[in-house]
Design an enzyme around this catalytic site. Structure first.
Site, PDB file in Angstrom:
ATOM      1  N   GLY A  73      53.979  11.295  27.621  1.00 15.66           N
ATOM      2  CA  GLY A  73      52.583  11.687  27.407  1.00 15.66           C
ATOM      3  C   GLY A  73      52.041  12.575  28.517  1.00 15.66           C
ATOM      4  N   HIS A 118      56.397  20.093  27.056  1.00 21.19           N
ATOM      5  CA  HIS A 118      56.485  19.281  25.834  1.00 21.19           C
ATOM      6  C   HIS A 118      56.262  20.166  24.598  1.00 21.19           C
ATOM      7  CE1 HIS A 118      54.863  16.154  28.807  1.00 21.19           C
ATOM      8  NE2 HIS A 118      56.082  15.746  28.530  1.00 21.19           N
ATOM      9  N   ARG A 165      53.488  15.208  36.623  1.00 16.75           N
ATOM     10  CA  ARG A 165      53.219  14.798  38.014  1.00 16.75           C
ATOM     11  C   ARG A 165      52.567  15.904  38.850  1.00 16.75           C
ATOM     12  NH1 ARG A 165      58.210  11.553  37.352  1.00 16.75           N
ATOM     13  NH2 ARG A 165      57.641   9.372  37.641  1.00 16.75           N
TER      14      ARG A 165
HETATM   15  P1  AMP Z   1      58.315  13.439  30.291  1.00 16.15           P
HETATM   16  O1  AMP Z   1      57.077  13.267  29.494  1.00 16.15           O
HETATM   17  O2  AMP Z   1      58.089  14.018  31.654  1.00 16.15           O
HETATM   18  O3  AMP Z   1      59.195  12.202  30.287  1.00 16.15           O
HETATM   19  O4  AMP Z   1      59.158  14.552  29.539  1.00 16.15           O
HETATM   20  C1  AMP Z   1      59.470  14.449  28.170  1.00 16.15           C
HETATM   21  C2  AMP Z   1      60.470  15.512  27.824  1.00 16.15           C
HETATM   22  O5  AMP Z   1      59.911  16.791  28.121  1.00 16.15           O
HETATM   23  C3  AMP Z   1      61.785  15.401  28.599  1.00 16.15           C
HETATM   24  O6  AMP Z   1      62.868  15.747  27.756  1.00 16.15           O
HETATM   25  C4  AMP Z   1      61.592  16.424  29.690  1.00 16.15           C
HETATM   26  O7  AMP Z   1      62.804  16.937  30.189  1.00 16.15           O
HETATM   27  C5  AMP Z   1      60.810  17.489  28.956  1.00 16.15           C
HETATM   28  N1  AMP Z   1      60.074  18.330  29.908  1.00 16.15           N
HETATM   29  C6  AMP Z   1      59.237  17.926  30.900  1.00 16.15           C
HETATM   30  N2  AMP Z   1      58.798  18.972  31.603  1.00 16.15           N
HETATM   31  C7  AMP Z   1      59.380  20.078  31.057  1.00 16.15           C
HETATM   32  C8  AMP Z   1      59.349  21.473  31.356  1.00 16.15           C
HETATM   33  N3  AMP Z   1      58.609  21.967  32.339  1.00 16.15           N
HETATM   34  N4  AMP Z   1      60.091  22.287  30.597  1.00 16.15           N
HETATM   35  C9  AMP Z   1      60.854  21.813  29.575  1.00 16.15           C
HETATM   36  N5  AMP Z   1      60.919  20.519  29.245  1.00 16.15           N
HETATM   37  C10 AMP Z   1      60.205  19.663  29.982  1.00 16.15           C
END
Ligand code: AMP
Length: 293
Positions: A31, A37, A187
């Protein structure tokens, strides 16, 4: 767009979609949605008739002194944003739904989980592999989309899907960055204005390593030292680890050759721990277990 909070309801909805012959694309997230995302959702939309996204801040992947409690959450804002992305289902279960009293099965992908992030965050990938297995079993998607931003995570998930015979194709998409080069992350919210500027040193350091590689540097240790020294010129930055690794085994490589190489790091900017990486010698191989994007 339906918001679903129980495993049973999600399984039923997905089953219905399957019976109608629709392919399901799934994007697991924690989220606090951003452009990274959105890119995954866009890819899911192109390839599938049904797009499902999960929002779950998974407690088992956070260490005792990490930021589980303060990790940003805003389901209302996320839901509003998602109406623009043509998402069909949001799976947003409470913690007790996923980990009820008596929960006792964990998934551990051996080998790949102990290095890089795994060495700095013991137990992290056990939590990741467990939640992803639960989410894939709940949704049973044809495709699931992950970001290269979390390269080790993506690699571990490809391995677990293969080993546990899960019938889902894992698609990995490149890291989405700010114009400054900073990898977009939920973050980044923790960074104040000065720290946001300071954090751009991370991508600068990775880019410098890429240039050095292109110019003929083939020594892994020297590339790591170059990245470390570039980052630590910035007084607000402190490197946690930096590794030049084989992109399939994640083992450090000292003498680089034509193999795909993952250069991955974690660094603190002030109190915020950020990760980033680049891949050199990327190859596109269909059905690969490795980190092909
Ligand atoms: P998170 O919500 O941070 O757990 O991320 C969910 C998904 O989005 C994971 O597969 C991450 O690798 C991907 N993700 C997060 N940040 C990025 C970004 N800057 N570029 C591409 N994918 C991302």
């Amino acid at each position: 767009m339906k918001v679903i909070t129980t495993i049973k309801d999600m399984q039923q909805e997905m089953k219905k979609e399957k019976q109608l012959g629709r392919s399901i694309g799934f994007v697991p997230t924690m989220g606090y949605l951003h452009e990274g995302h959105a890119t995954l959702l866009g890819a899911a939309r192109i390839e599938n008739e049904v797009v499902a996204l999960s929002i779950f801040v998974n407690p088992t992947q956070f260490g005792p002194n990490e930021d589980f409690a303060k990790y940003p959450r805003d389901l209302t804002k996320d839901t509003a944003l998602l109406t623009d992305y043509n998402v069909d289902y949001i799976f947003a279960p409470p913690v007790e739904e996923i980990y009820p009293k008596g929960f006792s099965t964990y998934v551990n992908v051996e080998g790949l989980s102990d290095q890089l992030e795994g060495a700095s965050r013991p137990g992290h990938f056990r939590g990741v592999a467990t939640i992803v297995t639960i989410l894939l079993n709940t949704t049973r998607p044809d495709f699931a989309f992950f970001g290269q931003k979390d390269a080790q995570q993506a690699l571990i998930i490809r391995q677990l899907v293969k080993d546990l015979a899960i019938d889902t194709e894992i698609v990995i998409l490149p890291t989405v960055r700010e114009d400054s080069g900073l990898a977009i992350s939920s973050r980044n919210l923790y960074l104040n204005a000065e720290e946001q500027t300071a954090a751009t040193v991370i991508h600068q350091a990775l880019s410098r390593a890429k240039t050095a590689y292109k110019e003929g540097e083939r020594n892994g240790g020297r590339l790591e030292a170059l990245i470390r020294s570039t980052i630590e010129v910035e007084p607000r930055a402190k490197v946690d680890y930096v590794t030049v690794a084989d992109a399939e085994t994640l083992k450090h490589i000292e003498k680089l050759d034509e193999r795909p190489i993952l250069i991955a790091l974690a660094a603190y900017i002030g109190k915020t721990r950020l990760i980033d990486n680049i891949i050199l010698n990327k190859v596109k191989k269909k059905d690969a277990v490795g980190l092909n994007v």
